[in-house]
Write a protein that holds these residues in place. Structure first.
Motif, mmCIF file in Angstrom:
data_model
loop_
_atom_site.group_PDB
_atom_site.id
_atom_site.type_symbol
_atom_site.label_atom_id
_atom_site.label_comp_id
_atom_site.label_asym_id
_atom_site.label_seq_id
_atom_site.Cartn_x
_atom_site.Cartn_y
_atom_site.Cartn_z
ATOM 1 N N SER A 57 105.990 -3.122 2.287
ATOM 2 C CA SER A 57 105.588 -1.769 1.884
ATOM 3 C C SER A 57 105.767 -1.606 0.382
ATOM 4 C CB SER A 57 106.415 -0.731 2.629
ATOM 5 O OG SER A 57 107.795 -0.970 2.446
ATOM 6 N N LEU A 58 104.711 -1.211 -0.277
ATOM 7 C CA LEU A 58 104.731 -1.074 -1.734
ATOM 8 C C LEU A 58 104.223 0.299 -2.158
ATOM 9 C CD1 LEU A 58 103.029 -4.461 -2.735
ATOM 10 C CD2 LEU A 58 105.475 -3.994 -2.638
ATOM 11 N N LEU A 59 104.857 0.853 -3.162
ATOM 12 C CA LEU A 59 104.294 2.001 -3.848
ATOM 13 C C LEU A 59 103.272 1.452 -4.833
ATOM 14 C CD1 LEU A 59 104.154 4.986 -4.615
ATOM 15 C CD2 LEU A 59 106.069 4.590 -6.188
ATOM 16 N N LYS A 60 102.008 1.714 -4.587
ATOM 17 C CA LYS A 60 100.921 1.119 -5.369
ATOM 18 C C LYS A 60 100.237 2.215 -6.170
ATOM 19 C CE LYS A 60 96.615 -1.452 -4.697
ATOM 20 N NZ LYS A 60 95.686 -1.983 -3.676
ATOM 21 N N ILE A 61 100.490 2.244 -7.470
ATOM 22 C CA ILE A 61 99.980 3.317 -8.315
ATOM 23 C C ILE A 61 99.590 2.769 -9.690
ATOM 24 C CG2 ILE A 61 101.242 5.228 -7.218
ATOM 25 C CD1 ILE A 61 103.378 4.931 -9.383
ATOM 26 N N LEU A 62 98.856 3.597 -10.415
ATOM 27 C CA LEU A 62 98.606 3.362 -11.833
ATOM 28 C C LEU A 62 99.565 4.203 -12.656
ATOM 29 C CD1 LEU A 62 94.696 3.486 -12.115
ATOM 30 C CD2 LEU A 62 96.153 1.527 -11.603
ATOM 31 N N LEU A 63 99.964 3.671 -13.789
ATOM 32 C CA LEU A 63 100.727 4.490 -14.732
ATOM 33 C C LEU A 63 99.836 5.611 -15.246
ATOM 34 C CD1 LEU A 63 103.431 4.726 -16.335
ATOM 35 C CD2 LEU A 63 102.307 3.426 -18.152
ATOM 36 N N THR A 64 98.576 5.271 -15.519
ATOM 37 C CA THR A 64 97.568 6.251 -15.901
ATOM 38 C C THR A 64 96.183 5.704 -15.600
ATOM 39 O OG1 THR A 64 96.632 7.570 -17.719
ATOM 40 C CG2 THR A 64 97.453 5.395 -18.281
ATOM 41 N N ASN A 65 95.249 6.599 -15.314
ATOM 42 C CA ASN A 65 93.858 6.167 -15.143
ATOM 43 C C ASN A 65 93.023 6.506 -16.376
ATOM 44 O OD1 ASN A 65 93.792 8.946 -14.755
ATOM 45 N ND2 ASN A 65 92.342 8.853 -13.059
ATOM 46 N N VAL A 66 93.678 6.899 -17.446
ATOM 47 C CA VAL A 66 93.012 7.025 -18.743
ATOM 48 C C VAL A 66 92.821 5.615 -19.297
ATOM 49 C CG1 VAL A 66 93.192 7.924 -21.097
ATOM 50 C CG2 VAL A 66 94.065 9.271 -19.160
ATOM 51 N N CYS A 67 91.643 5.306 -19.839
ATOM 52 C CA CYS A 67 91.405 3.950 -20.324
ATOM 53 C C CYS A 67 90.436 3.967 -21.496
ATOM 54 C CB CYS A 67 90.847 3.074 -19.191
ATOM 55 S SG CYS A 67 90.816 1.303 -19.592
ATOM 56 N N ILE A 68 90.735 3.121 -22.482
ATOM 57 C CA ILE A 68 89.856 3.029 -23.639
ATOM 58 C C ILE A 68 88.690 2.079 -23.387
ATOM 59 C CG2 ILE A 68 91.723 3.584 -25.240
ATOM 60 C CD1 ILE A 68 91.920 0.599 -25.912
ATOM 61 N N PHE A 69 88.733 1.322 -22.256
ATOM 62 C CA PHE A 69 87.647 0.409 -21.913
ATOM 63 C C PHE A 69 86.589 1.133 -21.090
ATOM 64 C CE2 PHE A 69 90.218 -3.838 -22.110
ATOM 65 C CZ PHE A 69 90.367 -3.653 -23.462
ATOM 66 N N ASP A 70 85.384 0.572 -21.091
ATOM 67 C CA ASP A 70 84.278 1.207 -20.367
ATOM 68 C C ASP A 70 83.603 0.199 -19.429
ATOM 69 O OD1 ASP A 70 82.901 3.567 -19.818
ATOM 70 O OD2 ASP A 70 81.253 3.054 -21.164
ATOM 71 N N CYS A 71 84.405 -0.420 -18.564
ATOM 72 C CA CYS A 71 83.878 -1.406 -17.602
ATOM 73 C C CYS A 71 83.012 -0.684 -16.578
ATOM 74 C CB CYS A 71 85.027 -2.126 -16.907
ATOM 75 S SG CYS A 71 86.192 -2.899 -18.058
ATOM 76 N N VAL A 72 81.771 -1.129 -16.446
ATOM 77 C CA VAL A 72 80.780 -0.424 -15.636
ATOM 78 C C VAL A 72 81.225 -0.258 -14.192
ATOM 79 C CG1 VAL A 72 78.424 -0.579 -14.731
ATOM 80 C CG2 VAL A 72 78.870 -1.124 -17.125
ATOM 81 N N TYR A 73 81.892 -1.268 -13.621
ATOM 82 C CA TYR A 73 82.263 -1.266 -12.208
ATOM 83 C C TYR A 73 83.532 -0.459 -11.918
ATOM 84 C CZ TYR A 73 85.049 -4.939 -14.331
ATOM 85 O OH TYR A 73 85.862 -5.641 -15.181
ATOM 86 N N CYS A 74 84.207 0.042 -12.925
ATOM 87 C CA CYS A 74 85.521 0.666 -12.750
ATOM 88 C C CYS A 74 85.405 2.189 -12.686
ATOM 89 C CB CYS A 74 86.443 0.270 -13.896
ATOM 90 S SG CYS A 74 88.109 0.937 -13.719
ATOM 91 N N VAL A 75 86.004 2.778 -11.662
ATOM 92 C CA VAL A 75 85.977 4.226 -11.509
ATOM 93 C C VAL A 75 86.755 4.920 -12.623
ATOM 94 C CG1 VAL A 75 88.027 4.347 -10.040
ATOM 95 C CG2 VAL A 75 86.206 6.052 -9.759
ATOM 96 N N ASN A 76 87.652 4.193 -13.273
ATOM 97 C CA ASN A 76 88.470 4.779 -14.349
ATOM 98 C C ASN A 76 87.937 4.462 -15.743
ATOM 99 O OD1 ASN A 76 90.455 5.690 -12.412
ATOM 100 N ND2 ASN A 76 91.113 3.560 -12.253
ATOM 101 N N ARG A 77 86.693 4.007 -15.823
ATOM 102 C CA ARG A 77 86.111 3.658 -17.121
ATOM 103 C C ARG A 77 86.095 4.871 -18.052
ATOM 104 N NH1 ARG A 77 82.475 4.720 -13.367
ATOM 105 N NH2 ARG A 77 80.618 5.948 -13.869
ATOM 106 N N ARG A 78 86.017 4.579 -19.327
ATOM 107 C CA ARG A 78 86.083 5.621 -20.356
ATOM 108 C C ARG A 78 85.052 6.709 -20.148
ATOM 109 N NH1 ARG A 78 85.349 2.412 -24.522
ATOM 110 N NH2 ARG A 78 83.116 2.818 -24.732
ATOM 111 N N SER A 79 83.851 6.345 -19.732
ATOM 112 C CA SER A 79 82.757 7.311 -19.606
ATOM 113 C C SER A 79 82.721 8.025 -18.256
ATOM 114 C CB SER A 79 81.414 6.602 -19.830
ATOM 115 O OG SER A 79 81.238 5.556 -18.881
ATOM 116 N N SER A 80 83.651 7.689 -17.363
ATOM 117 C CA SER A 80 83.658 8.318 -16.040
ATOM 118 C C SER A 80 84.176 9.752 -16.125
ATOM 119 C CB SER A 80 84.540 7.510 -15.083
ATOM 120 O OG SER A 80 84.692 8.177 -13.853
ATOM 121 N N ASP A 81 83.703 10.595 -15.199
ATOM 122 C CA ASP A 81 84.168 11.983 -15.168
ATOM 123 C C ASP A 81 85.250 12.187 -14.106
ATOM 124 O OD1 ASP A 81 82.695 11.699 -12.891
ATOM 125 O OD2 ASP A 81 81.380 13.424 -13.223
ATOM 126 N N THR A 82 85.895 11.120 -13.697
ATOM 127 C CA THR A 82 86.954 11.223 -12.704
ATOM 128 C C THR A 82 88.135 12.023 -13.256
ATOM 129 O OG1 THR A 82 88.309 9.909 -11.187
ATOM 130 C CG2 THR A 82 88.145 9.106 -13.430
#
Length: 422
Positions: A57-82
């Protein structure tokens, strides 16, 4: 933003990363009478499975989903409105300890978007792990994502406090990265892996050379560097790379950087996706076939060309990779279970490593029959056409490749199952 809302956002944002299995972690030793909390054994809420079947059992989290990268496949990309959120290191530490004390988790999987710059982000991740170890005596499993461009000093610090490190390749080719993640570079990613490998090798070498009792005692008190090694993840189906390209990259990573695991994550459509991405996920069975092929490369003595010949490109979906190889090489069979070496038995469809070890042990005491193999719970429905036993020879009931393909394959409707990561 309230901590509960942050947790909702950042736990959901972490679900796309598959590389969080905790195999290889060891409970950290302490001196007699020392206090500590946490464990890498036992079970709780299941987040991951180790290869031996243990539920971790793991606590699986991000420290932040803010990112300076803009990887097209990533929901947390810079240009995403998440929706965006960020924990402080102290908040992650508090959540980990609180969840552990409630018996919800046994460890932490912590990743992050890139904020400000790689070194700043890596400093925050290291701070979390160091605080858990030193301030709270946490001895549970910790997996940290590392950033290839971060300084070697920070990478080394991360490995001193974490059990496992990982650097995600994401896509198997530089062409794919240039198209979908132009800010990432395969050479830099593999450079980060090489750095981790180098530090770990130096650490192991130093421990081996500790000759005197005093030196051994001092070294044993120091934390080993990333004792569970390093892993990575590749996204499957987001670009045009075929299965051979994916497995070729995995084979290189295993041989060159001593990776413990490569995880294959079927592309999952994200909100407001770019036209550069496919409209739907690949069938779930493709991801499964890659894991099966990966196992053949690592534990069964198969080469890349044997698993997926260059003229094929993709693994067949209707057959597991070992069965597909067996049908292409009928001349190799039948294999005599009472005489064949381990390497030959491992190539029989349906026979795993444990089954082969049981056969080798049992045949020391007499000839094995089909009944004996059945008592060992071997999958004879798959294996019988490829083996000779004391009372069985497939020559009597030999099947054609077409008949075997039907027998060994999976139903067509199962091959079309979509992947869901909800």
């Amino acid at each position: 933003m309230e901590l509960e809302r942050k947790l909702e956002i950042l736990a959901d944002a972490a679900k796309y990363d598959a590389s969080c299995a905790s195999s290889g972690g060891e409970r950290r030793k302490t001196s007699p009478g020392a206090q500590g909390i946490g464990s890498t054994t036992g079970s709780g809420i299941c987040h991951s499975y180790a290869p031996d079947g243990r539920c971790i059992s793991l606590l699986k989290i991000l420290l932040t989903n803010v990112c300076i990268f803009d990887c097209v496949y990533c929901v947390n990309r810079r240009s995403s409105d998440t929706p965006r959120a960020a924990f402080t290191p102290d908040e992650v530490v508090k959540l980990t300890i609180d969840f552990y004390k409630r018996n919800y988790i046994e460890g932490l999987f912590l990743s992050s978007g890139i904020i400000r710059n790689p070194d700043y982000t890596m400093e925050q991740l290291v701070r979390v792990a160091k605080s858990l170890r030193l301030e709270y005596g946490f001895r549970g499993y910790i997996h940290l994502k590392t950033i290839p461009e971060a300084s070697p000093e920070l990478i080394e610090a991360a490995g001193r406090w974490a059990d496992r490190l990982s650097v995600n390749v994401e896509l198997p080719t530089q062409v794919g990265l240039e198209k979908l993640a132009p800010e990432k570079n395969l050479r830099r990613i593999q450079g980060g892996m090489a750095r981790i490998r180098g530090i770990k090798e130096d650490d192991l070498d130093r421990r081996r050379k500790a000759n005197s009792e005093r030196q051994r005692s001092q070294v044993s008190r120091e934390r080993a560097f990333a004792p569970a090694g390093q892993s990575t993840q590749m996204i499957v189906g987001a670009d045009e790379a075929n299965d051979r390209a994916v497995l070729s990259r995995a084979d290189t990573l295993y041989k060159s950087y001593q990776l413990r695991r490569v995880y294959y994550s079927a592309y999952s459509p994200i909100p407001h996706a770019s036209v550069l991405l496919p409209p739907k996920s690949p069938p779930l069975v493709r991801e499964n076939r890659l894991y099966q092929a990966d196992w053949l490369l690592r534990f069964y003595g198969f080469s890349l060309d044997e698993v997926v010949p260059s003229d094929l490109g993709d693994l067949p979906l209707e057959l597991d990779p070992k069965s597909a190889w067996a049908l292409r090489h009928r001349e190799f069979f039948p294999v005599d279970v009472n005489a064949a070496p381990r390497e030959a038995l491992l190539r029989v469809p349906g026979m795993g490593v444990r089954s082969v070890e049981r056969i080798i042990e049992a045949r020391r005491f007499g000839k094995l029959s089909l009944a004996d193999l059945r008592r060992m719970r071997l999958p004879l429905a798959k294996a019988s056409a490829f083996i000779i036993a004391a009372d069985h020879s497939p020559g009597v009931v030999e099947l054609s490749n077409a008949q075997l393909k039907v027998k060994l394959g999976v139903p067509a409707e199962q091959m079309l199952l979509p992947l869901s990561r909800a």
